[in-house]
Design a protein around this motif. Structure first.
Motif, PDB file in Angstrom:
ATOM      1  N   ARG A  84       0.814  -1.215   0.000  1.00 18.36           N
ATOM      2  CA  ARG A  84       0.000   0.000   0.000  1.00 18.36           C
ATOM      3  C   ARG A  84       0.853   1.274   0.000  1.00 18.36           C
ATOM      4  NH1 ARG A  84      -5.218  -0.814   1.072  1.00 18.36           N
ATOM      5  NH2 ARG A  84      -5.467   1.347   1.726  1.00 18.36           N
ATOM      6  N   LEU A  85       2.156   1.132  -0.192  1.00 17.71           N
ATOM      7  CA  LEU A  85       3.025   2.301  -0.126  1.00 17.71           C
ATOM      8  C   LEU A  85       3.154   2.993  -1.486  1.00 17.71           C
ATOM      9  CD1 LEU A  85       6.071   1.284   2.113  1.00 17.71           C
ATOM     10  CD2 LEU A  85       4.028   2.551   2.752  1.00 17.71           C
ATOM     11  N   LEU A  86       3.006   4.303  -1.481  1.00 20.20           N
ATOM     12  CA  LEU A  86       3.338   5.094  -2.652  1.00 20.20           C
ATOM     13  C   LEU A  86       4.847   5.204  -2.729  1.00 20.20           C
ATOM     14  CD1 LEU A  86       0.741   7.992  -2.209  1.00 20.20           C
ATOM     15  CD2 LEU A  86       0.519   5.956  -3.660  1.00 20.20           C
ATOM     16  N   THR A  87       5.370   5.578  -3.891  1.00 21.86           N
ATOM     17  CA  THR A  87       6.822   5.681  -4.068  1.00 21.86           C
ATOM     18  C   THR A  87       7.430   6.649  -3.063  1.00 21.86           C
ATOM     19  OG1 THR A  87       6.613   5.198  -6.430  1.00 21.86           O
ATOM     20  CG2 THR A  87       8.663   6.237  -5.700  1.00 21.86           C
ATOM     21  N   ARG A  88       6.774   7.792  -2.850  1.00 24.67           N
ATOM     22  CA  ARG A  88       7.304   8.785  -1.906  1.00 24.67           C
ATOM     23  C   ARG A  88       7.263   8.257  -0.471  1.00 24.67           C
ATOM     24  NH1 ARG A  88       2.791  11.107   0.359  1.00 24.67           N
ATOM     25  NH2 ARG A  88       0.872  11.117  -0.874  1.00 24.67           N
ATOM     26  N   GLU A  89       6.298   7.395  -0.167  1.00 22.44           N
ATOM     27  CA  GLU A  89       6.210   6.833   1.178  1.00 22.44           C
ATOM     28  C   GLU A  89       7.309   5.801   1.402  1.00 22.44           C
ATOM     29  OE1 GLU A  89       1.384   7.333   1.858  1.00 22.44           O
ATOM     30  OE2 GLU A  89       2.179   5.524   0.916  1.00 22.44           O
ATOM     31  N   LEU A  90       7.623   5.030   0.377  1.00 23.65           N
ATOM     32  CA  LEU A  90       8.751   4.099   0.475  1.00 23.65           C
ATOM     33  C   LEU A  90      10.049   4.865   0.682  1.00 23.65           C
ATOM     34  CD1 LEU A  90      10.125   1.350   0.260  1.00 23.65           C
ATOM     35  CD2 LEU A  90      10.081   1.597  -2.241  1.00 23.65           C
ATOM     36  N   LYS A  91      10.214   5.945  -0.051  1.00 21.14           N
ATOM     37  CA  LYS A  91      11.410   6.774   0.101  1.00 21.14           C
ATOM     38  C   LYS A  91      11.523   7.315   1.518  1.00 21.14           C
ATOM     39  CE  LYS A  91      13.782  10.827  -1.776  1.00 21.14           C
ATOM     40  NZ  LYS A  91      13.723  11.947  -2.750  1.00 21.14           N
ATOM     41  N   ALA A  92      10.404   7.749   2.072  1.00 20.68           N
ATOM     42  CA  ALA A  92      10.399   8.288   3.438  1.00 20.68           C
ATOM     43  C   ALA A  92      10.804   7.219   4.447  1.00 20.68           C
ATOM     44  CB  ALA A  92       9.017   8.838   3.781  1.00 20.68           C
ATOM     45  N   GLU A  93      10.337   5.991   4.253  1.00 20.88           N
ATOM     46  CA  GLU A  93      10.696   4.901   5.162  1.00 20.88           C
ATOM     47  C   GLU A  93      12.184   4.585   5.073  1.00 20.88           C
ATOM     48  OE1 GLU A  93       8.669   3.203   7.499  1.00 20.88           O
ATOM     49  OE2 GLU A  93       7.620   5.058   7.028  1.00 20.88           O
ATOM     50  N   LEU A  94      12.722   4.576   3.855  1.00 29.73           N
ATOM     51  CA  LEU A  94      14.157   4.300   3.677  1.00 29.73           C
ATOM     52  C   LEU A  94      15.008   5.402   4.290  1.00 29.73           C
ATOM     53  CD1 LEU A  94      14.218   2.936   0.001  1.00 29.73           C
ATOM     54  CD2 LEU A  94      14.298   1.631   2.131  1.00 29.73           C
ATOM     55  N   GLU A  95      14.553   6.641   4.155  1.00 26.02           N
ATOM     56  CA  GLU A  95      15.304   7.754   4.739  1.00 26.02           C
ATOM     57  C   GLU A  95      15.328   7.674   6.253  1.00 26.02           C
ATOM     58  OE1 GLU A  95      13.444  11.204   3.080  1.00 26.02           O
ATOM     59  OE2 GLU A  95      14.793  11.242   1.329  1.00 26.02           O
ATOM     60  N   LYS A  96      14.215   7.239   6.851  1.00 25.67           N
ATOM     61  CA  LYS A  96      14.181   7.064   8.305  1.00 25.67           C
ATOM     62  C   LYS A  96      15.267   6.105   8.763  1.00 25.67           C
ATOM     63  CE  LYS A  96       9.168   7.707   8.928  1.00 25.67           C
ATOM     64  NZ  LYS A  96       7.910   6.991   9.302  1.00 25.67           N
ATOM     65  N   ILE A  97      15.415   5.009   8.015  1.00 26.92           N
ATOM     66  CA  ILE A  97      16.343   3.957   8.420  1.00 26.92           C
ATOM     67  C   ILE A  97      17.782   4.291   8.062  1.00 26.92           C
ATOM     68  CG2 ILE A  97      16.912   1.516   8.192  1.00 26.92           C
ATOM     69  CD1 ILE A  97      13.996   1.073   7.266  1.00 26.92           C
ATOM     70  N   PHE A  98      18.012   4.689   6.807  1.00 27.90           N
ATOM     71  CA  PHE A  98      19.373   4.754   6.282  1.00 27.90           C
ATOM     72  C   PHE A  98      19.961   6.159   6.185  1.00 27.90           C
ATOM     73  CE2 PHE A  98      17.461   0.862   4.479  1.00 27.90           C
ATOM     74  CZ  PHE A  98      18.290  -0.076   5.114  1.00 27.90           C
ATOM     75  N   VAL A  99      19.159   7.177   6.478  1.00 26.70           N
ATOM     76  CA  VAL A  99      19.682   8.545   6.504  1.00 26.70           C
ATOM     77  C   VAL A  99      19.582   9.130   7.906  1.00 26.70           C
ATOM     78  CG1 VAL A  99      19.452  10.892   5.614  1.00 26.70           C
ATOM     79  CG2 VAL A  99      19.118   8.942   4.073  1.00 26.70           C
ATOM     80  N   ASN A 100      18.378   9.063   8.476  1.00 29.00           N
ATOM     81  CA  ASN A 100      18.164   9.632   9.809  1.00 29.00           C
ATOM     82  C   ASN A 100      18.500   8.662  10.935  1.00 29.00           C
ATOM     83  OD1 ASN A 100      17.128  11.930   8.485  1.00 29.00           O
ATOM     84  ND2 ASN A 100      15.086  11.032   8.417  1.00 29.00           N
ATOM     85  N   ASN A 101      18.763   7.401  10.569  1.00 25.37           N
ATOM     86  CA  ASN A 101      19.104   6.362  11.559  1.00 25.37           C
ATOM     87  C   ASN A 101      18.060   6.251  12.662  1.00 25.37           C
ATOM     88  OD1 ASN A 101      21.643   5.697  10.306  1.00 25.37           O
ATOM     89  ND2 ASN A 101      22.442   7.618  11.136  1.00 25.37           N
ATOM     90  N   THR A 102      16.799   6.407  12.284  1.00 26.03           N
ATOM     91  CA  THR A 102      15.707   6.288  13.235  1.00 26.03           C
ATOM     92  C   THR A 102      15.473   4.829  13.584  1.00 26.03           C
ATOM     93  OG1 THR A 102      14.659   8.226  12.250  1.00 26.03           O
ATOM     94  CG2 THR A 102      13.268   6.824  13.637  1.00 26.03           C
ATOM     95  N   ASP A 103      15.201   4.554  14.854  1.00 27.65           N
ATOM     96  CA  ASP A 103      14.858   3.197  15.247  1.00 27.65           C
ATOM     97  C   ASP A 103      13.652   2.744  14.439  1.00 27.65           C
ATOM     98  OD1 ASP A 103      16.879   3.037  17.085  1.00 27.65           O
ATOM     99  OD2 ASP A 103      15.636   3.635  18.793  1.00 27.65           O
ATOM    100  N   TYR A 104      13.756   1.562  13.874  1.00 26.35           N
ATOM    101  CA  TYR A 104      12.711   1.101  12.955  1.00 26.35           C
ATOM    102  C   TYR A 104      12.070  -0.187  13.446  1.00 26.35           C
ATOM    103  CZ  TYR A 104      10.438  -0.490   8.673  1.00 26.35           C
ATOM    104  OH  TYR A 104       9.521  -0.919   7.755  1.00 26.35           O
ATOM    105  N   LYS A 105      10.759  -0.223  13.387  1.00 29.12           N
ATOM    106  CA  LYS A 105       9.998  -1.435  13.649  1.00 29.12           C
ATOM    107  C   LYS A 105       9.252  -1.793  12.361  1.00 29.12           C
ATOM    108  CE  LYS A 105      10.907  -1.797  18.094  1.00 29.12           C
ATOM    109  NZ  LYS A 105      11.612  -2.949  18.702  1.00 29.12           N
ATOM    110  N   SER A 106       9.273  -3.059  12.026  1.00 30.49           N
ATOM    111  CA  SER A 106       8.696  -3.489  10.753  1.00 30.49           C
ATOM    112  C   SER A 106       7.173  -3.594  10.825  1.00 30.49           C
ATOM    113  CB  SER A 106       9.308  -4.830  10.337  1.00 30.49           C
ATOM    114  OG  SER A 106      10.690  -4.693  10.166  1.00 30.49           O
ATOM    115  N   MET A 107       6.510  -2.499  11.085  1.00 29.06           N
ATOM    116  CA  MET A 107       5.051  -2.452  11.133  1.00 29.06           C
ATOM    117  C   MET A 107       4.575  -1.137  10.559  1.00 29.06           C
ATOM    118  SD  MET A 107       1.940  -3.359  11.997  1.00 29.06           S
ATOM    119  CE  MET A 107       1.612  -4.482  13.358  1.00 29.06           C
ATOM    120  N   PHE A 108       3.626  -1.209   9.620  1.00 30.47           N
ATOM    121  CA  PHE A 108       3.054  -0.003   9.041  1.00 30.47           C
ATOM    122  C   PHE A 108       1.548  -0.075   9.213  1.00 30.47           C
ATOM    123  CE2 PHE A 108       2.309   3.493   6.240  1.00 30.47           C
ATOM    124  CZ  PHE A 108       3.508   4.182   6.219  1.00 30.47           C
ATOM    125  N   VAL A 109       0.992   0.938   9.862  1.00 29.35           N
ATOM    126  CA  VAL A 109      -0.428   0.971  10.183  1.00 29.35           C
ATOM    127  C   VAL A 109      -1.148   1.948   9.251  1.00 29.35           C
ATOM    128  CG1 VAL A 109      -2.160   1.447  11.956  1.00 29.35           C
ATOM    129  CG2 VAL A 109       0.042   0.415  12.604  1.00 29.35           C
TER     130      VAL A 109
END
Length: 304
Positions: A140-165
């Motif tokens: 259900r992710l748009l391209t921009r939403e996938l990009k935002a998730e990747l940036e959280k993990i690999f740019v901002n180093n945000t703690d990530y949990k594999s759950m999208f609500v």
């Protein structure tokens, strides 16, 4: 050095994700032969190497050699070489639709239906998914939403949990969303559709919000629903679920469901705000992604 192994189901968006990571400053290599993974890691971590961020695409295109990846990963782990696995996934129905739209054949279908190839691929990649630090369901992710998730993990180093609500409003007269995990019917509330001057407005308008939320039953429903969702999410995460669709429906999907979906979203979104004193006191944390959709909000207008 940060070494990322990007893998997942064909059609889930690996090529797109690899391009995004390249834009984020990662040196990306797609479809690297399994036999070269460890050697490439060694070259990347040498003192003379300028590669500080590396992403390697590994998938079923490696054929029978894919089974050797398990041994490679075990050896790298034993030798203390740090790596992360990002696994992209999607629901089978979504994958089949994507293949039909692109008119491509699945690499493991062997002339059979696409779903047969997907089933074989899931078995081949199961060990990688089990060991993945990050699992992103792109259904259900748009391209921009996938990009935002990747940036959280690999740019901002945000703690990530594999759950999208996803909080989704809908109209029962247009059918219950097929991908719903939880469905709630709010047709017990008075319908503003029959109130003069309100029919043309939606749950995004203050007039509708005021009308729906004037009833105590609406607040009682939200309180009970929020309490249940807060209980379910951490338990779903523990069990490895990575996608949760909460569907709230009324007759047309324009007034009551939109209002209550928006209110639930606000309440769940609050846990993502580190400045919220109440959330910090209760020990809440942003351990899931969150989005809202209104599937049928415009359909009444389109049908007139």
């Amino acid at each position: 050095m940060r070494f990322v192994i990007l893998t997942g189901i064909s059609g889930a968006g690996k090529s797109t994700a690899l391009k995004m990571m390249e834009d984020m400053g990662y040196y990306c290599v797609d479809n690297l032969p399994i036999a070269l993974v460890e050697r490439f890691y060694e070259l990347s971590e040498t003192a003379s190497s300028e590669l500080q961020k590396v992403a390697v695409g590994i998938d079923v295109r490696n054929g029978q050699n894919l089974s050797e990846m398990r041994e490679v990963l075990e050896k790298m782990h034993t030798e203390g070489r740090k790596y992360e696995i990002l696994f992209l996934d999607a629901e089978d129905t979504v994958l089949v639709k994507r293949y039909k739209e692109t008119r491509r054949s699945h690499p493991l279908a062997y002339g059979e239906r696409v779903d047969k190839g997907i089933s074989r691929e899931r078995k081949s990649l199961a060990f990688l998914k089990e060991n993945a630090e990050y699992i992103i369901d792109t259904s259900r992710l748009l391209t921009r939403e996938l990009k935002a998730e990747l940036e959280k993990i690999f740019v901002n180093n945000t703690d990530y949990k594999s759950m999208f609500v996803t909080v989704l409003s809908f109209g029962f007269k247009y059918g219950i969303p097929a991908d719903s995990d939880l469905v709630f019917d709010v047709r017990f509330l008075p319908n503003p559709y029959y109130v003069e001057g309100l029919r043309a407005k939606s749950g995004n308008d203050k007039e509708i919000q005021d009308y729906v939320l004037q009833y105590q039953e609406a607040h009682d429903f939200l309180n009970k629903l929020e309490d249940m969702i807060r209980f379910l999410i951490p338990n779903y995460i523990t069990e490895g679920k990575n996608q949760l669709v909460i569907s709230i429906g009324c007759t047309g999907g324009k007034h009551r469901s939109v209002t209550l979906a928006n209110e639930l979203y606000k309440r769940l979104e609050c846990t993502h705000d580190v400045s919220c004193t109440e959330c910090r006191q209760e020990g809440m944390s942003a351990n899931y992604g969150l989005k809202i959709e209104h599937r049928d909000i415009e359909k009444d207008a389109l049908h007139k």
